[in-house]
Write a protein that holds these residues in place. Sequence first.
Motif, PDB file in Angstrom:
ATOM      1  N   ALA A   7      10.710   2.928   8.552  1.00 36.80           N
ATOM      2  CA  ALA A   7      10.688   3.077   9.882  1.00 36.80           C
ATOM      3  C   ALA A   7       9.660   4.158   9.871  1.00 36.80           C
ATOM      4  N   SER A   8       9.727   5.146   9.225  1.00 41.36           N
ATOM      5  CA  SER A   8       9.009   6.632   9.562  1.00 41.36           C
ATOM      6  C   SER A   8       7.498   6.274   9.203  1.00 41.36           C
ATOM      7  N   VAL A   9       6.639   6.414  10.242  1.00 43.20           N
ATOM      8  CA  VAL A   9       5.416   6.345  10.105  1.00 43.20           C
ATOM      9  C   VAL A   9       4.850   7.276   8.998  1.00 43.20           C
ATOM     10  N   ALA A  10       5.405   8.683   8.824  1.00 44.83           N
ATOM     11  CA  ALA A  10       4.972   9.488   7.725  1.00 44.83           C
ATOM     12  C   ALA A  10       5.338   8.698   6.367  1.00 44.83           C
ATOM     13  N   ARG A  11       6.435   8.408   6.295  1.00 46.40           N
ATOM     14  CA  ARG A  11       7.038   7.759   4.913  1.00 46.40           C
ATOM     15  C   ARG A  11       6.062   6.352   4.713  1.00 46.40           C
ATOM     16  N   LYS A  12       5.392   5.596   5.615  1.00 48.84           N
ATOM     17  CA  LYS A  12       4.949   4.567   5.498  1.00 48.84           C
ATOM     18  C   LYS A  12       3.337   5.096   4.837  1.00 48.84           C
ATOM     19  N   ILE A  13       2.959   6.210   5.524  1.00 45.85           N
ATOM     20  CA  ILE A  13       1.377   6.649   5.000  1.00 45.85           C
ATOM     21  C   ILE A  13       1.854   6.890   3.449  1.00 45.85           C
ATOM     22  N   ALA A  14       2.873   7.568   3.180  1.00 46.19           N
ATOM     23  CA  ALA A  14       3.126   8.249   1.769  1.00 46.19           C
ATOM     24  C   ALA A  14       3.233   6.859   0.832  1.00 46.19           C
ATOM     25  N   VAL A  15       3.930   5.985   1.168  1.00 49.38           N
ATOM     26  CA  VAL A  15       3.965   4.680   0.501  1.00 49.38           C
ATOM     27  C   VAL A  15       2.518   4.227   0.017  1.00 49.38           C
ATOM     28  N   LYS A  16       1.824   3.991   1.191  1.00 48.09           N
ATOM     29  CA  LYS A  16       0.517   3.353   1.121  1.00 48.09           C
ATOM     30  C   LYS A  16      -0.344   4.392   0.232  1.00 48.09           C
ATOM     31  N   ARG A  17      -0.386   5.628   0.361  1.00 53.81           N
ATOM     32  CA  ARG A  17      -1.238   6.723  -0.374  1.00 53.81           C
ATOM     33  C   ARG A  17      -0.800   6.669  -1.705  1.00 53.81           C
ATOM     34  N   ASP A  18       0.635   6.857  -1.981  1.00 54.84           N
ATOM     35  CA  ASP A  18       1.310   7.218  -3.304  1.00 54.84           C
ATOM     36  C   ASP A  18       1.392   5.929  -4.213  1.00 54.84           C
ATOM     37  N   SER A  19       1.561   4.860  -3.540  1.00 61.82           N
ATOM     38  CA  SER A  19       1.840   3.590  -4.276  1.00 61.82           C
ATOM     39  C   SER A  19       1.015   2.395  -4.112  1.00 61.82           C
ATOM     40  N   LEU A  20       0.726   1.929  -2.695  1.00 61.15           N
ATOM     41  CA  LEU A  20      -0.093   0.844  -2.624  1.00 61.15           C
ATOM     42  C   LEU A  20      -1.713   1.011  -2.915  1.00 61.15           C
ATOM     43  N   PRO A  37     -15.089 -11.937  -0.579  1.00 63.63           N
ATOM     44  CA  PRO A  37     -13.941 -11.453   0.502  1.00 63.63           C
ATOM     45  C   PRO A  37     -12.777 -11.807   0.133  1.00 63.63           C
ATOM     46  N   HIS A  38     -11.730 -11.132   0.433  1.00 63.14           N
ATOM     47  CA  HIS A  38     -10.419 -11.577   0.304  1.00 63.14           C
ATOM     48  C   HIS A  38      -9.578 -10.770   1.220  1.00 63.14           C
ATOM     49  N   GLU A  39      -8.203 -11.292   1.678  1.00 63.10           N
ATOM     50  CA  GLU A  39      -7.532 -10.591   2.779  1.00 63.10           C
ATOM     51  C   GLU A  39      -6.924  -9.235   2.130  1.00 63.10           C
ATOM     52  N   LEU A  40      -6.837  -9.087   1.017  1.00 62.37           N
ATOM     53  CA  LEU A  40      -6.181  -7.937   0.512  1.00 62.37           C
ATOM     54  C   LEU A  40      -7.402  -6.576   0.693  1.00 62.37           C
ATOM     55  N   ILE A  41      -8.557  -7.088   0.457  1.00 59.80           N
ATOM     56  CA  ILE A  41      -9.624  -5.937   1.030  1.00 59.80           C
ATOM     57  C   ILE A  41      -9.467  -5.441   2.386  1.00 59.80           C
ATOM     58  N   GLY A  42      -9.129  -6.293   3.352  1.00 57.19           N
ATOM     59  CA  GLY A  42      -8.958  -5.916   4.706  1.00 57.19           C
ATOM     60  C   GLY A  42      -7.540  -5.122   4.829  1.00 57.19           C
ATOM     61  N   TYR A  43      -6.476  -5.297   4.249  1.00 49.03           N
ATOM     62  CA  TYR A  43      -5.427  -4.715   4.030  1.00 49.03           C
ATOM     63  C   TYR A  43      -5.771  -3.258   3.346  1.00 49.03           C
ATOM     64  N   PHE A  44      -6.476  -3.253   2.627  1.00 46.06           N
ATOM     65  CA  PHE A  44      -6.834  -2.033   1.835  1.00 46.06           C
ATOM     66  C   PHE A  44      -7.401  -1.017   2.803  1.00 46.06           C
ATOM     67  N   LEU A  45      -8.418  -1.657   3.347  1.00 44.01           N
ATOM     68  CA  LEU A  45      -9.309  -0.892   4.394  1.00 44.01           C
ATOM     69  C   LEU A  45      -8.391  -0.139   5.362  1.00 44.01           C
ATOM     70  N   VAL A  46      -7.592  -0.774   6.076  1.00 40.34           N
ATOM     71  CA  VAL A  46      -6.338  -0.266   6.839  1.00 40.34           C
ATOM     72  C   VAL A  46      -5.623   0.809   6.266  1.00 40.34           C
ATOM     73  N   TRP A  47      -4.995   0.575   5.001  1.00 39.39           N
ATOM     74  CA  TRP A  47      -4.513   1.578   4.284  1.00 39.39           C
ATOM     75  C   TRP A  47      -5.267   2.859   4.112  1.00 39.39           C
ATOM     76  N   LEU A  48      -6.448   2.646   3.698  1.00 37.41           N
ATOM     77  CA  LEU A  48      -7.376   4.043   3.851  1.00 37.41           C
ATOM     78  C   LEU A  48      -7.375   4.752   5.003  1.00 37.41           C
ATOM     79  N   PHE A  49      -7.783   4.126   6.052  1.00 37.76           N
ATOM     80  CA  PHE A  49      -7.869   4.693   7.233  1.00 37.76           C
ATOM     81  C   PHE A  49      -6.487   5.328   7.633  1.00 37.76           C
ATOM     82  N   ASP A  50      -5.422   4.447   7.502  1.00 41.04           N
ATOM     83  CA  ASP A  50      -4.144   5.299   7.845  1.00 41.04           C
ATOM     84  C   ASP A  50      -3.809   6.424   7.145  1.00 41.04           C
ATOM     85  N   CYS A  51      -4.183   6.642   5.893  1.00 39.91           N
ATOM     86  CA  CYS A  51      -3.985   7.656   4.997  1.00 39.91           C
ATOM     87  C   CYS A  51      -5.143   8.622   5.343  1.00 39.91           C
TER      88      CYS A  51
END
Length: 175
Positions: A7-20, A37-51
């Motif tokens: 639920a926590s935004v900070a914890r979600k960022i940590a999961v993205k940064r440290d795991s995903l 092109p692949h959907e994973l690349i789009g998610y990966f881009l979002v994760w990079l910005f989120d972190c």
Amino acid sequence: EALHGVASVARKIAVKRDSLIPKYAGHVARLREEGRPHELIGYFLVWLFDCGLMERALELADWCAEHGQGLPERFKSPLPAFVARQVLDWSQAAFDGGASPEPFFSHVYDRLFDPDPALAWDVHEDVAAHFLRLRGLMLERAGDVPGAVAELEKALARGAKVKTALEKLKKKSGA
């Protein structure tokens, strides 16, 4: 799925940064090498910005733009609009904190306002106006009053709320 139970935004960022991001970086690199092109690349881009990994995010965003890679289906924004908004928000926070948002701000600014209309990124007027506003404020901070006035006038023409700042700068410059 790793994010659904968090639920926590900070914890979600940590999961993205440290795991995903570490887990999927190799997959994304292979897909890019194949030019696929692949959907994973789009998610990966979002994760990079989120972190807040701006350099990596913008490098991948450029690749996505060149290869027709969009965001995952659940995202409503086209790629340029998403990237511009992410960089604008990050840049505003950096500026407000007294730091420079460069080179990331100019990287996107140059794409939004490319002199060749065929190459310029198409975004909503309010996003473009906010980029012009922030550019004007950055120029003011750097001591370039005429440049700041020019950018703020462009921002005002696009609907940004900069009238007070613009009048103050015009008085300062004697215009």
